[in-house]
Each structure stands twice: as C-alpha cells, then as structure tokens.
Design a protein around this motif. Structure first.
Motif, short mmCIF file in Angstrom:
data_model
loop_
_atom_site.label_atom_id
_atom_site.label_comp_id
_atom_site.label_asym_id
_atom_site.label_seq_id
_atom_site.Cartn_x
_atom_site.Cartn_y
_atom_site.Cartn_z
N UNK A 184 -4.42 4.97 0.48
CA UNK A 184 -5.46 5.81 1.08
C UNK A 184 -6.52 6.18 0.05
N UNK A 185 -7.76 6.41 0.50
CA UNK A 185 -8.86 6.69 -0.44
C UNK A 185 -8.67 8.00 -1.18
N UNK A 186 -9.40 8.18 -2.30
CA UNK A 186 -9.19 9.36 -3.16
C UNK A 186 -9.49 10.70 -2.49
N UNK A 187 -10.28 10.72 -1.43
CA UNK A 187 -10.61 11.99 -0.78
C UNK A 187 -9.63 12.36 0.33
N UNK A 188 -8.51 11.66 0.42
CA UNK A 188 -7.51 11.94 1.45
C UNK A 188 -6.83 13.28 1.21
N UNK A 189 -6.64 14.03 2.30
CA UNK A 189 -5.86 15.27 2.25
C UNK A 189 -4.45 14.97 2.73
N UNK A 190 -3.45 15.38 1.96
CA UNK A 190 -2.05 15.18 2.32
C UNK A 190 -1.40 16.52 2.64
N UNK A 191 -0.62 16.55 3.71
CA UNK A 191 0.17 17.72 4.06
C UNK A 191 1.62 17.30 4.19
N UNK A 192 2.51 18.07 3.60
CA UNK A 192 3.94 17.73 3.63
C UNK A 192 4.70 18.82 4.38
N UNK A 193 5.51 18.38 5.33
CA UNK A 193 6.26 19.32 6.16
C UNK A 193 7.50 19.83 5.44
N UNK A 194 8.04 20.90 5.96
CA UNK A 194 9.25 21.49 5.41
C UNK A 194 10.43 20.53 5.57
N UNK A 224 0.77 -4.23 4.66
CA UNK A 224 0.03 -5.08 5.59
C UNK A 224 -0.88 -4.29 6.52
N UNK A 225 -0.81 -2.96 6.49
CA UNK A 225 -1.65 -2.13 7.36
C UNK A 225 -3.11 -2.22 6.94
N UNK A 226 -4.00 -2.18 7.91
CA UNK A 226 -5.44 -2.14 7.64
C UNK A 226 -5.84 -0.66 7.55
N UNK A 227 -5.79 -0.12 6.35
CA UNK A 227 -6.02 1.31 6.16
C UNK A 227 -7.45 1.69 6.52
N UNK A 228 -8.42 0.83 6.26
CA UNK A 228 -9.81 1.14 6.61
C UNK A 228 -9.96 1.35 8.11
N UNK A 229 -9.32 0.50 8.89
CA UNK A 229 -9.37 0.65 10.35
C UNK A 229 -8.70 1.95 10.78
N UNK A 230 -7.53 2.23 10.19
CA UNK A 230 -6.79 3.45 10.53
C UNK A 230 -7.61 4.69 10.22
N UNK A 231 -8.27 4.72 9.06
CA UNK A 231 -9.03 5.90 8.65
C UNK A 231 -10.29 6.11 9.48
N UNK A 232 -10.78 5.04 10.11
CA UNK A 232 -12.01 5.15 10.89
C UNK A 232 -11.76 5.15 12.40
N UNK A 233 -10.49 5.18 12.78
CA UNK A 233 -10.16 5.20 14.20
C UNK A 233 -10.54 6.55 14.82
N UNK A 234 -11.02 6.52 16.05
CA UNK A 234 -11.33 7.75 16.78
C UNK A 234 -10.07 8.28 17.45
N UNK A 235 -9.13 8.68 16.62
CA UNK A 235 -7.86 9.18 17.13
C UNK A 235 -6.78 8.97 16.10
N UNK A 236 -5.60 9.50 16.35
CA UNK A 236 -4.52 9.47 15.35
C UNK A 236 -3.76 8.15 15.32
N UNK A 237 -3.00 7.97 14.25
CA UNK A 237 -2.09 6.85 14.09
C UNK A 237 -0.74 7.40 13.65
N UNK A 238 0.33 6.87 14.18
CA UNK A 238 1.67 7.29 13.77
C UNK A 238 2.40 6.12 13.11
N UNK A 239 2.95 6.38 11.95
CA UNK A 239 3.79 5.40 11.24
C UNK A 239 5.24 5.85 11.33
#
Length: 599
Positions: free
Chosen positions: A414-424, A563-578
């Motif tokens: 993921x690009x350097x400006x990505x925000x990460x949140x980690x659950x409990x 193999x994921x296309x991260x650019x497509x995922x980051x620009x999608x108009x909606x969420x992605x679940x892995x």
C-alpha cells in the motif's frame, strides 16, 4: 466578544421557526463538523428532519450506521483524524444503551465526542412509554454518567444552548472525552425564536498556549546535559510530533513509542528503536536496560499497563524519567519522575527547539547521531534499527500465510499515505510488532493528526477498527485506509462494512481468519488455562462480503496477496475485503499480557 464568551460576530441565520435540530447543526457548522453518525428512530426524528434539510443545502449530513456502537466508533475515527468533534446520536431506549460501548471506548482514549440521545416526551415520564429511558425507567442519563466528561438531560429548550456550549467545551478540556446530552422528544420538537446561535463555539474553544516556564527551563537543561537521552512518545504527542522529532535529531535522543504512539514515528528513522510494552520489540527494551541511559523523557504517554511492560518499575518507571503532559491526571502514574512538565505539548517543544537552535553554546550530538539533516527524506532505505521476534516468519513463503509475512507485505503493497487501523485481539499484536508503514517524514512540521497507525487500547473493544476505519476514510478522503481485524470482530461488528459500501469508501478490510478468538486461545495455552470457548465455525468471509455487495478475495499464500492489483483496490468506489486464511498455530507476540495474567 461579549460576556460569557458570547460572540458579537455576525452569525449564521437560521430559518424563522428553527427547531432544536437546526440550532444544533448551526453550532456544528461553526466547528467544521461534516457528519453525524447514528441510526434514526421515532424519538429522534426531529433531529433527522433537520439533518435532511441540512444535507439538501450542503451542510452537515447523517451517516447511517448499522448498530449504534458502530456509530460511536465512526465518530471516534473521524475525531482522531480531523481534530474536530466527533458526533453520534441514537434514539431512546436500546438505541441509547447500544451506544455505551463505543462511548466508553472514547472515554478511555480521550476522544472529544458529542453524544446526543433522545428521550420520550417529558409528559410521558413514569407512565410506561414505549422505550422509556427516563429517571423513572431505564435511566440512560444515569448509565452514561461514568463514561462521559459531562452528562445532562435537557429538560427545556431554553437550556439547550448553554448546556451544549458547556458540553462542547468540556469535550475538548484536558482530559478530553465524550459528553452526553439527553433530549426529550417534545424538547426536540420545540420551536425556538432564536434565529442565530448565541455562542461562537470556535472562539470558546481557542486554547491559550499555557506553559510552565520554570519546568520547561528545567526540562531544557536536563535534555542538553544528558549524555544518553531517550524520548518515549505516546499518542497524545501527535500535535507536537514534528518538533519532538526535530529536537530528537538535534540532541541524538533515541526514539521509543508506546503501542498507542506507534505510527507517529517512522519505523525507518535512524533513531527509532521500536515499541515498548505490549507486543513491543526487544530492541526497545534493550534501550531502557542500558545503564548508560541517563534520561527518559515520556511525552504524551498515559503510562498504563500496555505502555509500560505491565508497570515496569525497574527500567521504565524510574527516577531518570521526566514526564511531559497536557493531561495532568496522567502524572498520577509517574510519581517517581524527577520532573513533571505540564502544558500544551506543541508549545513546549516548539520552544525547546527554538531555544536549542538559538543557543550558540549548545552543539551536541547531531553529527554523531548519523541522522541526515533533512526533514523529509525521499530515499531513506527500508533499514530497520530495531529487532523483530521472528525474522523467519516475517520472510516466510509458507501457505497458509504467516501473519508476520502478511504484515510485512501490507506495508510494502500500500502507498505511503495509507492509514492503518488494528482491531483488538491478535490483530493488534501482529500489527504492532510486524507492520511498519513506510513513513518518509523524519522531522519538521507534521500534520497534528497524521499518525499512520491507530488502535484503541485500554477499553479495547472488539470491532472498534471496523467502525473507526469508516470515520477515518470520511475524515481523510484520498488516503487509503486499511482495517486489520479478526474473524471474531467481524462476526461482532462486520455489518458496518455495508456503510463503507453506501458511502463509496475504498476501505480495505483485512480479516485474519484463523477460526477462533486467537488472542484468547493462545493466551490460554501460554498461561496454562483450560482451552475453552475459543473456536469459531469455519466461515467464508469472502462469501460473506459478496453477499453484502463487497468485492472480496481469499488469501491463502503470499503469492495470492502479491497478485492483487492494489491501485485498483485503492481507487475503487467502495470497500474490499481480504479473507486471509492465516496459519492459526502461529503465536502472536503477547507475552507481556500473558505474564501479567499468570501473575
């Protein structure tokens, strides 16, 4: 400005017959608040009517959650990433009680939040009204008493403005936190003759830069005279992090962070030695064990259990510590400190940097520290100056994928400006130790809310990251948001993913699917407890996501991830679940926690 801070500036005009909701929204506009998170219902309908009118004219609008706890988590994420007030609301009865977990989480993490709940009409109190939650029913004002900084019933419309002003000011006081207004239906429906807000809340919230000059002078002398200083950075240091890093570079202070403060310091900073406390790094502990360290400056660190290796009084909570805080209540956790410095952290460290740079007598360790004389380094190598527990797992190509390798690749993909949140749970442990976002910023001016990694400790609510990631994405449009969560958390709060769909937010939900409550399972094994209650039936979370209209992928191996296309995922108009099928036998780095439980 007139008496009591009432603004004499021109104010936004309201419609002639304004209701409670219109007046509330006018005040939120003063503060730049864009969203109110919640779920509509009969008793709170007047507020939603006002929100509909507001949205039509381009003002603050409603974001509809799926559960009120999720609404509070969303408001939490929005507040953390903007510095603005997070606002959530709920109808009476179960709507209000459903909010409590999210509000309690915000209370423990000092998140400024305005909570609006409805009541049945005053005339129905004590008469068994549907979902009555007055003092004669399920007393919701009483229930919120112990998880808010300010908590009151608005019994007359004439009380509303003064109580709202008090609530908002209290939300931003030190310590900051959630505040609660309970409003009966008839008060919400009341028409007010007020055409303009009486208060200018922006003016009331302007904070003077208070500094204890004597203490700051002592702090400066301690820092420049120290032979081997260490800065310990907590999450409350976010507003001052640029100046803190600049000063660390100047004096050659090694940098440690609490689990809360991870994300404020680049993991590739030449002075960074890792996270101390829960899921921390041995290199961080080695710094504290080093007897040549003569000064530890703890900055904006609340010094609770997870941030102190379980209240370590041998190496951390010692007389070589100076505790610098804006929230004075945190000083009760460091009675042994040689000095307590109170004040606004940004003002304190700006003054220290300015004095250091202007003091021709002081030329200390900047060259010896080997730190580049730059504030934003484009070509910093991915070189670690801290150690991780399992280098083999970190690089492993095994299938099922090791969680260590997963964390490594997330920060690479993921690009350097990505925000990460980690659950409990195990999600947070894996991410704290092995996830290292590539933040190029080493020092200088920084966004006060620019931390790349967030977690909600202390109260540690499962599912917090799912809701908070939605608030984060709304607060940070254009920045990718990655929510690292577990299968247990998704089964608690996964319905909020549909809010990301509705709002067209490109949030990536990374589900660590190990068929159980991983942190509990491994904790039972490590402490010799009975193995009970940790298994979750095999769940296809990719299918779960597709059923909600969410793009999803099953990840079994590193190759699947790469193999994921991260650019497509980051620009999608909606969420992605892995749906990441991790190696369920890998033990997360939770030894600090399990050793305390065993004791």
């Amino acid at each position: 400005m007139g008496a009591l801070g009432i603004s004499e500036k021109p104010k936004q005009q309201l419609q002639a017959d304004a209701e409670f909701g219109d007046l509330l929204i006018a005040y939120l506009e003063q503060l730049g608040v864009e969203y109110i998170f919640g779920i509509p219902g009969g008793a709170i309908e007047p507020l939603y009517n006002a929100l509909a009118r507001s949205e039509r004219r381009g003002g603050p609008r409603a974001v509809i959650a799926r559960h009120e706890t999720g609404a509070a988590f969303m408001a939490d994420g929005y507040a953390r990433n903007t510095g603005k007030l997070g606002v959530c609301c709920a109808t009476t009865g179960p709507g209000a009680t459903n909010l409590i977990t999210g509000v309690a989480s915000a209370y423990e993490n000092n998140i400024p939040m305005l909570v609006i709940t409805a009541q049945t009409a005053l005339s129905t109190f004590g008469r068994g009204a549907f979902q009555e939650s007055s003092c004669t029913g399920i007393n919701t004002v009483g229930l919120f008493e112990h998880c808010t900084r300010y908590n009151t019933l608005v019994s007359h419309v004439e009380q509303f403005e003064s109580k709202l002003a008090t609530a908002v000011m209290t939300a931003f006081q030190s310590p900051s936190g959630p505040v609660h207004l309970s409003v009966p239906l008839d008060v919400m429906r009341a028409v007010t003759q007020t055409k303009t807000p009486a208060y200018n809340l922006s003016d009331l919230l302007e904070r003077p830069s208070l500094i204890d000059d004597l203490a700051v002078d002592k702090l400066y002398e301690e820092i420049i005279s120290a032979k081997n200083p260490v800065f310990l950075v907590g999450d409350e240091a976010s507003e001052a992090i640029g100046s803190i890093l600049s000063l660390a570079v100047e004096v050659g202070a090694r940098l440690l962070v609490t689990p809360h403060g991870k994300g404020l310091v680049s993991p590739y900073h030449p002075l960074f030695r890792g996270v101390i406390g829960f899921a921390g790094h041995s290199s961080a502990k080695e710094v504290l064990v080093d007897k040549s360290v003569d000064l530890v400056v703890a900055i904006g660190a609340s010094l609770g259990e997870w941030a102190t290796d379980g209240w370590d009084t041998k190496w951390l909570l010692t007389k070589r510590m100076i505790h610098v805080e804006s929230a004075e209540v945190n000083f009760t956790r460091s009675p042994m400190a040689k000095l307590h410095v109170r004040g606004r952290l940004s003002s304190i460290f700006e003054r220290l940097v300015s004095r250091y740079e202007g003091d021709c007598r002081v030329k200390l360790h900047a060259i010896d520290a080997g730190v580049p004389n730059k504030t934003h380094v484009e070509d910093v190598e991915h070189e670690r100056y801290f150690t991780i527990d399992d280098e083999e797992g970190y690089l492993s190509n095994a299938s099922p994928i090791k969680p260590q390798r997963l964390m490594r690749e997330l920060s690479n993909l993921f690009p350097p400006n990505t925000r990460y949140l980690a659950d409990t749970g195990a999600s947070f442990a894996w991410a704290t130790h092995y996830l290292h976002p590539y933040d190029r910023r080493l020092a200088g001016k920084r966004d006060a809310h620019g931390g790349l990694f967030r977690a909600a400790l202390e109260f540690a609510s499962m599912g917090w990251a799912i809701g908070s990631s939605i608030g984060t994405a709304l607060a940070r449009p254009g920045n990718p948001v990655v929510c690292i969560t577990g299968d247990g958390s998704v089964l608690m709060n996964g319905q909020e993913i549909t809010v990301a769909t509705q709002e067209k937010l490109p949030v990536v939900f990374v589900v660590l699917n190990d068929g159980g409550y991983g942190m509990v399972k491994h904790g039972q094994r490590l402490t010799g407890a009975e193995n009970i209650g940790t298994e979750i039936p095999e769940t296809d979370f990719a299918a779960f996501a597709k059923a909600m209209g969410v793009e999803s992928h099953v990840i079994n191996s590193p190759d699947d991830l790469l193999s994921l296309d991260i650019a497509v995922i980051c620009n999608r108009q909606g969420p992605t679940l892995l749906d990441v099928r991790i190696d369920r036998d890998e033990v997360p780095p939770i030894s600090v926690r399990t050793s305390l439980i065993a004791q």
